[in-house]
Enzyme design. Structure first.
Site, mmCIF file in Angstrom:
data_model
loop_
_atom_site.group_PDB
_atom_site.id
_atom_site.type_symbol
_atom_site.label_atom_id
_atom_site.label_comp_id
_atom_site.label_asym_id
_atom_site.label_seq_id
_atom_site.Cartn_x
_atom_site.Cartn_y
_atom_site.Cartn_z
ATOM 1 C CB CYS A 1 55.955 9.698 -32.527
ATOM 2 S SG CYS A 1 57.224 10.456 -33.577
ATOM 3 C CB CYS B 1 56.157 15.068 -33.439
ATOM 4 S SG CYS B 1 55.136 13.719 -34.024
ATOM 5 C CB CYS C 1 59.775 12.500 -34.514
ATOM 6 S SG CYS C 1 58.473 13.057 -35.644
ATOM 7 C CE LYS D 1 55.852 9.791 -40.282
ATOM 8 N NZ LYS D 1 55.713 9.911 -38.819
ATOM 9 N NE ARG E 1 53.798 17.063 -39.625
ATOM 10 C CZ ARG E 1 54.835 17.060 -40.438
ATOM 11 N NH1 ARG E 1 55.263 18.194 -40.961
ATOM 12 N NH2 ARG E 1 55.454 15.939 -40.726
ATOM 13 N NE ARG F 1 57.007 15.373 -38.253
ATOM 14 C CZ ARG F 1 56.745 16.208 -37.258
ATOM 15 N NH1 ARG F 1 57.745 16.745 -36.575
ATOM 16 N NH2 ARG F 1 55.506 16.508 -36.938
ATOM 17 C CD GLU G 1 64.784 3.559 -44.058
ATOM 18 O OE1 GLU G 1 64.560 2.965 -42.991
ATOM 19 O OE2 GLU G 1 65.642 4.462 -44.188
ATOM 20 C CE LYS H 1 52.200 9.177 -41.433
ATOM 21 N NZ LYS H 1 52.693 9.512 -40.139
ATOM 22 C CB SER I 1 45.701 14.221 -41.870
ATOM 23 O OG SER I 1 47.020 14.653 -42.161
ATOM 24 C CE1 TYR J 1 43.344 10.466 -38.592
ATOM 25 C CE2 TYR J 1 44.194 10.503 -40.842
ATOM 26 C CZ TYR J 1 44.395 10.583 -39.476
ATOM 27 O OH TYR J 1 45.674 10.776 -38.993
HETATM 28 C C1 PBG Z 1 53.693 11.122 -35.673
HETATM 29 C C2 PBG Z 1 52.715 10.840 -36.722
HETATM 30 C C3 PBG Z 1 52.321 11.664 -37.779
HETATM 31 C C4 PBG Z 1 51.342 11.003 -38.460
HETATM 32 C C5 PBG Z 1 51.163 9.780 -37.834
HETATM 33 N N1 PBG Z 1 52.034 9.689 -36.763
HETATM 34 C C6 PBG Z 1 52.738 13.028 -38.118
HETATM 35 C C7 PBG Z 1 54.016 13.312 -38.760
HETATM 36 O O1 PBG Z 1 54.852 12.441 -39.013
HETATM 37 O O2 PBG Z 1 54.207 14.494 -39.004
HETATM 38 C C8 PBG Z 1 50.643 11.564 -39.650
HETATM 39 C C9 PBG Z 1 49.318 11.031 -39.909
HETATM 40 C C10 PBG Z 1 48.463 11.825 -40.811
HETATM 41 O O3 PBG Z 1 48.861 12.767 -41.508
HETATM 42 O O4 PBG Z 1 47.288 11.482 -40.820
HETATM 43 N N2 PBG Z 1 55.010 11.044 -36.040
HETATM 44 ZN ZN ZN Z 2 56.563 12.177 -34.863
#
Ligand code: PBG
Ligand code: ZN
Length: 323
Positions: free
Chosen positions: A117, A119, A127, A194, A204, A216, A232, A247, A273, A312
């Site tokens: 990615c 970002c 991204c 996603k 982030r 996003r 998708e 996700k 996260s 995690y």
């Molecule tokens: C990058 C990415 C993200 C996550 C995984 N790859 C961040 C986003 O899309 O903002 C998020 C993972 C997480 O929250 O643990 N695009």
């Molecule tokens: Zn990204």
């Protein structure tokens, strides 16, 4: 017709023989955050137990993971310098390329997945490349540099590439890039479904990738849409993805089951996260039995249809499974 009302009580052995869902250390991929420097291991306040690490520390971490029977990781990079196109991610000496090379040299038996990615590498935190006229990400321009980033990862020795930007056509683009670039057997794990989710907040902070304007929503999915979520993932299956993903995980288990039932590829969930932070902090405050809640949560992902769990918690789970 005879109908029996009382179920036979099973003993422990029979309960385990008849258990429908099991958890194993082999179900997990553990996320790691890498940045430059030496001896760096900085805990992130919003995610206790998660660290930004320098490459040397990551190499030690791999030793520990292997001792727990875990060898699959997914890498995220925090570059020294961010710019408008995320140049660090396009360079053979960028943070991710350097880290992958070091890991594959020291630990050839580690399975290294790279998150693809922009970002984390752009100064605006989006991204991909920004279309300034429309204040959104330019999908097709981003596809082009994504192919370059993917080849940088491939050349460095990544075992699987995981595009997370939700750009339309990304799987076909990468498949063609790998076929033409000499990597016809490099697997692609697509972040195929996603959602535009507030659960990514703590990530982030760790990855220092909060968008400097907007959100996003134009490229990630609306949490309200179930049919679109399935479509998708089907689209990415048709384009040649090897593994699909949902996700976040916990608030989307209905989607996990639906995609599982409507596709034939292995399915991953990303236990993100914010989900981690909720359990971690509740556990720290003694509000829940942390270990039991974690195991119950992981089991729910498998039961919903996940084959792979990116989490995690993975290292802690590996320790719990060992005991
Ligand atoms: C990058 C990415 C993200 C996550 C995984 N790859 C961040 C986003 O899309 O903002 C998020 C993972 C997480 O929250 O643990 N695009
Ligand atoms: Zn990204």
């Amino acid at each position: 017709m005879f109908q029996r009302f009382r179920r036979t009580r099973l003993n422990k052995t029979l309960r385990s023989l008849t258990r429908e869902t099991t958890l194993s250390v082999n179900d997990f991929i553990y996320p790691l955050f890498v940045r430059s420097g030496e001896g760096i291991k900085t805990e992130v306040s919003s995610m206790p137990g998660v660290y930004q690490m320098s490459i040397d520390v990551i190499l030690e971490e791999c030793v520990e993971l292997k001792s727990l029977g875990m060898n699959a990781i997914i890498l995220f990079g925090i570059p020294d310098v961010k710019d408008s196109i995320g140049s660090d991610a396009l360079c053979d000496h960028g943070i991710i390329a350097s880290c992958v090379r070091a890991i594959k040299k020291a630990h050839p038996d580690m399975f290294v997945v790279t998150d693809l990615c922009f970002c984390e590498y752009t100064d605006h935190g989006h991204c991909g490349i920004i279309d300034h006229k429309h204040e959104t990400v330019d999908n097709d321009a981003t596809l082009e540099i994504s192919a370059s980033q993917a080849l940088v990862h491939a050349k460095a020795g990544a075992d699987m590439i995981a595009p997370s930007g939700m750009m339309d056509g990304i799987i076909q683009t990468l498949r063609e890039a790998f076929d033409n670039g000499g990597y016809p057997n490099l697997p692609i794990m697509s972040y195929s479904t996603k959602f535009a989710s507030a659960y990514y907040g703590p990530f982030r902070d760790v990855a220092e990738s909060t968008p400097s304007f907007g959100d996003r929503g134009s490229y990630q999915m609306d949490p309200a849409n179930r049919r679109e979520a399935v479509a998708e993932s089907i689209s990415d299956e048709l384009q040649g993805a090897d593994i699909l993903m949902v996700k976040p995980a916990l608030a989307y288990l209905d989607i996990v089951r639906e995609i599982k039932d409507n596709t034939s590829l292995p399915l991953a969930v990303y236990n993100v996260s914010g989900e981690y932070a909720m359990l971690k902090l509740a556990g720290k405050h003694g509000l829940i039995d942390y270990e039991r809640v974690v195991m119950e949560t992981m089991m729910s992902f498998k039961r919903a249809g996940a084959d792979i769990i990116i989490s995690y918690h993975a290292k802690e789970v590996a320790k719990m499974l060992k005991n």
